[in-house]
Scaffold this active site. Structure first.
Site, mmCIF file in Angstrom:
data_model
loop_
_atom_site.group_PDB
_atom_site.id
_atom_site.type_symbol
_atom_site.label_atom_id
_atom_site.label_comp_id
_atom_site.label_asym_id
_atom_site.label_seq_id
_atom_site.Cartn_x
_atom_site.Cartn_y
_atom_site.Cartn_z
ATOM 1 N N THR A 121 0.854 -1.192 0.000
ATOM 2 C CA THR A 121 0.000 0.000 0.000
ATOM 3 C C THR A 121 0.885 1.236 0.000
ATOM 4 O O THR A 121 1.675 1.437 0.933
ATOM 5 C CB THR A 121 -0.918 0.000 1.229
ATOM 6 O OG1 THR A 121 -1.719 -1.175 1.154
ATOM 7 C CG2 THR A 121 -1.793 1.235 1.273
ATOM 8 N N LEU A 153 -6.934 -7.647 0.963
ATOM 9 C CA LEU A 153 -7.083 -8.780 1.881
ATOM 10 C C LEU A 153 -7.339 -8.296 3.298
ATOM 11 O O LEU A 153 -6.650 -7.418 3.779
ATOM 12 C CB LEU A 153 -5.789 -9.599 1.909
ATOM 13 C CG LEU A 153 -5.132 -9.933 0.580
ATOM 14 C CD1 LEU A 153 -3.825 -10.657 0.827
ATOM 15 C CD2 LEU A 153 -6.085 -10.790 -0.237
ATOM 16 N N ARG A 154 -8.306 -8.946 3.940
ATOM 17 C CA ARG A 154 -8.484 -8.698 5.372
ATOM 18 C C ARG A 154 -7.686 -9.752 6.116
ATOM 19 O O ARG A 154 -7.796 -10.939 5.799
ATOM 20 C CB ARG A 154 -9.950 -8.873 5.788
ATOM 21 C CG ARG A 154 -10.890 -7.799 5.309
ATOM 22 C CD ARG A 154 -12.319 -8.290 5.453
ATOM 23 N NE ARG A 154 -12.531 -9.535 4.702
ATOM 24 C CZ ARG A 154 -13.489 -10.418 4.941
ATOM 25 N NH1 ARG A 154 -14.339 -10.223 5.927
ATOM 26 N NH2 ARG A 154 -13.623 -11.507 4.209
ATOM 27 N N PHE A 249 -19.228 -3.853 7.642
ATOM 28 C CA PHE A 249 -18.448 -2.756 8.229
ATOM 29 C C PHE A 249 -19.318 -1.690 8.888
ATOM 30 O O PHE A 249 -18.966 -0.522 8.962
ATOM 31 C CB PHE A 249 -17.462 -2.154 7.214
ATOM 32 C CG PHE A 249 -16.227 -3.033 7.107
ATOM 33 C CD1 PHE A 249 -16.322 -4.300 6.577
ATOM 34 C CD2 PHE A 249 -15.002 -2.606 7.582
ATOM 35 C CE1 PHE A 249 -15.214 -5.145 6.529
ATOM 36 C CE2 PHE A 249 -13.882 -3.446 7.534
ATOM 37 C CZ PHE A 249 -13.990 -4.716 7.013
ATOM 38 N N LEU A 250 -20.479 -2.152 9.373
ATOM 39 C CA LEU A 250 -21.320 -1.289 10.201
ATOM 40 C C LEU A 250 -21.479 -1.912 11.591
ATOM 41 O O LEU A 250 -22.541 -1.833 12.197
ATOM 42 C CB LEU A 250 -22.695 -1.078 9.553
ATOM 43 C CG LEU A 250 -22.764 -0.151 8.339
ATOM 44 C CD1 LEU A 250 -24.195 -0.041 7.811
ATOM 45 C CD2 LEU A 250 -22.236 1.255 8.675
ATOM 46 N N CYS A 260 -3.501 -1.390 9.063
ATOM 47 C CA CYS A 260 -3.921 -0.763 7.800
ATOM 48 C C CYS A 260 -4.738 0.522 7.990
ATOM 49 O O CYS A 260 -4.294 1.594 7.580
ATOM 50 C CB CYS A 260 -4.714 -1.760 6.974
ATOM 51 S SG CYS A 260 -3.781 -3.263 6.664
HETATM 52 C C1 UGA Z 1 -8.312 -3.892 5.960
HETATM 53 C C2 UGA Z 1 -9.289 -3.948 4.774
HETATM 54 O O1 UGA Z 1 -10.539 -4.474 5.231
HETATM 55 C C3 UGA Z 1 -8.729 -4.804 3.642
HETATM 56 O O2 UGA Z 1 -9.620 -4.751 2.520
HETATM 57 C C4 UGA Z 1 -7.352 -4.262 3.230
HETATM 58 O O3 UGA Z 1 -6.775 -5.026 2.211
HETATM 59 C C5 UGA Z 1 -6.437 -4.291 4.447
HETATM 60 O O4 UGA Z 1 -7.009 -3.469 5.474
HETATM 61 C C6 UGA Z 1 -5.100 -3.777 4.049
HETATM 62 O O5 UGA Z 1 -4.991 -2.609 3.685
HETATM 63 O O6 UGA Z 1 -4.147 -4.563 3.985
HETATM 64 P P1 UGA Z 1 -7.691 -5.511 8.003
HETATM 65 O O7 UGA Z 1 -6.966 -4.333 8.560
HETATM 66 O O8 UGA Z 1 -6.997 -6.821 7.926
HETATM 67 O O9 UGA Z 1 -8.202 -5.208 6.502
HETATM 68 O O10 UGA Z 1 -8.995 -5.755 8.897
HETATM 69 P P2 UGA Z 1 -10.532 -5.301 8.833
HETATM 70 O O11 UGA Z 1 -11.352 -6.521 8.788
HETATM 71 O O12 UGA Z 1 -10.769 -4.283 7.819
HETATM 72 O O13 UGA Z 1 -10.708 -4.647 10.281
HETATM 73 C C7 UGA Z 1 -10.012 -3.454 10.654
HETATM 74 C C8 UGA Z 1 -10.455 -2.980 12.020
HETATM 75 O O14 UGA Z 1 -11.807 -2.508 11.979
HETATM 76 C C9 UGA Z 1 -10.439 -4.066 13.103
HETATM 77 O O15 UGA Z 1 -9.940 -3.524 14.304
HETATM 78 C C10 UGA Z 1 -11.890 -4.454 13.243
HETATM 79 O O16 UGA Z 1 -12.211 -4.969 14.499
HETATM 80 C C11 UGA Z 1 -12.584 -3.114 13.006
HETATM 81 N N1 UGA Z 1 -13.983 -3.203 12.524
HETATM 82 C C12 UGA Z 1 -14.263 -3.795 11.335
HETATM 83 C C13 UGA Z 1 -14.986 -2.634 13.272
HETATM 84 O O17 UGA Z 1 -14.772 -2.072 14.360
HETATM 85 N N2 UGA Z 1 -16.280 -2.704 12.790
HETATM 86 C C14 UGA Z 1 -16.579 -3.292 11.606
HETATM 87 O O18 UGA Z 1 -17.785 -3.300 11.222
HETATM 88 C C15 UGA Z 1 -15.546 -3.860 10.858
#
Ligand code: UGA
Length: 429
Positions: A121, A153-154, A249-250, A260
């Site tokens: 990124t 990717l998550r 993501f809500l 990230c």
């Molecule tokens: C994120 C993106 O979702 C990926 O698409 C992207 O490729 C990645 O960053 C990256 O740039 O490499 P990631 O950081 O692995 O992925 O995890 P997420 O699932 O996005 O969660 C991020 C944070 O948001 C976590 O702390 C999670 O608990 C929080 N979250 C997520 C919430 O508080 N609420 C939600 O509804 C979703």
């Protein structure tokens, strides 16, 4: 196809393993000799569901190999992916020194046409810099193309996300590398979007910032819900049924973390600043996220009053479920803030305890989630691990000195928790 991936972190290793799984021959390069040795011996340096099996299987089939030599990697393939870290600098900008170093190494090793694909990124316009660097340092003066191919990717779901992508984005300057990139991704059957390089780089930062914005939006709504007696999950459900909005993501929480979103938001704000735009919308996203943690800590201290010498059980240390990653983890931040107020902690995480030990000292690491509550004044859920929903609540209630549970991830049903005799405080409900 023969592919080389430089960098074997979460992105590089998952990408390499999945490319091998669909039949490509992949060489993974990393300058960290101990990591490469671990991989060569069949070990996996990170936890990611499904990854270990993929790496073992494809290494055994001879489609996946590991080396510390960039020159070797460059010699073996015509397509070189860069997947090295791009950590934040103190001012929020991105440290591109790893990218620059790898670009020079690739340039030095090139003796024929190569496609150099950036997967890390990076800020918009990095592709142009990479191309300039390769041109400058390539003594052989061979032709090459730079491509931007951001990853989406998550962590915790990375294999699944790579095997079934929503889209593949490929940013190019000329059409020459497009056919090869299509061939790389053909087995994944995903929509394939070709853009210019700057747009591809922007798509990545714009997507992550938008997802973070979605989370901050619902977290802001959680405040309104708490003040008005609404239920944020019902609001999210009702909003999410609108296909233009979508439910994902809500999920209101104690805030987002990880390697990230926080970093990419700061970087995107910085990039905007550099081109003369004050991205106040994204600054608000950051502020809401920070305030959400403050509110959660306050909720705990308002209820327990003095935290000094109280014992608090914390479920979850990873920044999200299904990972051992604790980088910018809200759970770790929460622990540190509770410790600062003098609380003693008993903590548990299914995968992240080893990594947590490097940053979180003077806490009791408990090996079983059902034993965390023993003798605690309250229990806190800090990470959304699915298995926490199976916590033995009867036992927890009996073992807590007072049946108080703070749920930073809304894993339990408030009505049921009340029925079980808990004082239950969650987010926005
Ligand atoms: C994120 C993106 O979702 C990926 O698409 C992207 O490729 C990645 O960053 C990256 O740039 O490499 P990631 O950081 O692995 O992925 O995890 P997420 O699932 O996005 O969660 C991020 C944070 O948001 C976590 O702390 C999670 O608990 C929080 N979250 C997520 C919430 O508080 N609420 C939600 O509804 C979703």
């Amino acid at each position: 196809m023969r592919l080389t991936i430089i960098g074997t972190g979460y992105v590089g290793l998952v990408t390499g393993a999945c490319f091998a799984e669909v039949g490509h021959h992949v060489v993974c390069v990393d300058s960290d000799a101990s990591k490469i040795q671990t991989l060569q011996q069949g070990g996996i340096p990170i936890y990611e569901p499904g990854l270990e099996e993929l790496v073992r299987k494809n290494a055994a089939a001879g489609r996946l190999s590991f080396t510390t030599s960039t020159a070797d990697g460059v010699a073996q393939s015509d397509i070189i992916f860069i997947a090295v870290p791009t950590p934040p600098l103190p001012d929020g900008a991105v440290d591109l020194s790893f990218i620059e170093k790898v670009a020079r190494e690739i340039a030095a090793a090139m003796t024929s046409y190569k496609i150099v694909v950036d997967k890390s990124t990076v800020p918009v316009k990095t592709g142009e810099k990479v191309a300039e660097t390769i041109k400058r340092y390539c003594k052989a003066k061979v032709e090459f193309d730079v491509v931007s191919n951001p990853e989406f990717l998550r962590e915790g779901f990375a294999v699944e996300d790579l095997m079934k992508p929503d889209r593949v984005v490929v940013g190019v300057k000329s059409q020459r590398p497009v056919a090869a990139m299509k061939e790389v991704y053909a087995p994944f059957n995903a929509p394939f979007i070709v853009t210019d390089i700057n747009s591809a780089e922007l798509i990545k930062h714009a997507s992550n910032s938008f997802l973070a914005l979605k989370i901050s939006y619902i977290n802001a709504l959680s405040v309104i819900c708490e003040a008005t007696g609404g239920n944020v999950q019902e609001v999210a459900h009702g909003m999410g049924m609108d296909a233009r909005i979508g439910r994902r993501f809500l999920d209101a929480s104690l805030g987002f973390g990880g390697s990230c979103f926080p970093k990419d938001l700061s970087a995107f704000i910085k990039i905007a600043e550099q081109v003369g735009y004050d991205f106040t919308l994204l600054k608000a996203v950051q502020q809401i996220n920070a305030a959400q943690m403050d509110r959660f800590v306050k909720k705990i201290s308002d209820t327990l009053w003095v935290l000094k010498d109280k014992t608090i059980g914390v479920l979850g240390l990873a920044f999200k479920q299904n990972t051992d990653d604790i980088r910018m983890s809200p759970a770790i931040e929460l622990c540190q803030r509770l410790q600062k107020q003098g609380a003693k902690l008993r903590v548990y995480d299914p995968k992240a305890m080893e990594k947590a030990k490097t940053v979180l000292q003077d806490v009791t690491y408990v090996e079983d989630m059902d034993q965390v509550a023993e003798g605690c004044d309250a229990l806190v859920v800090a990470t959304e691990w699915e298995q926490f929903k199976k916590l033995d609540l009867e036992r927890a209630r009996k073992e807590l000195t007072h049946p108080i549970l703070f749920d930073g991830r809304n894993l339990f049903d408030p009505v049921e928790m009340e029925r079980l005799g808990f004082i239950y405080k969650s987010i926005g409900r």
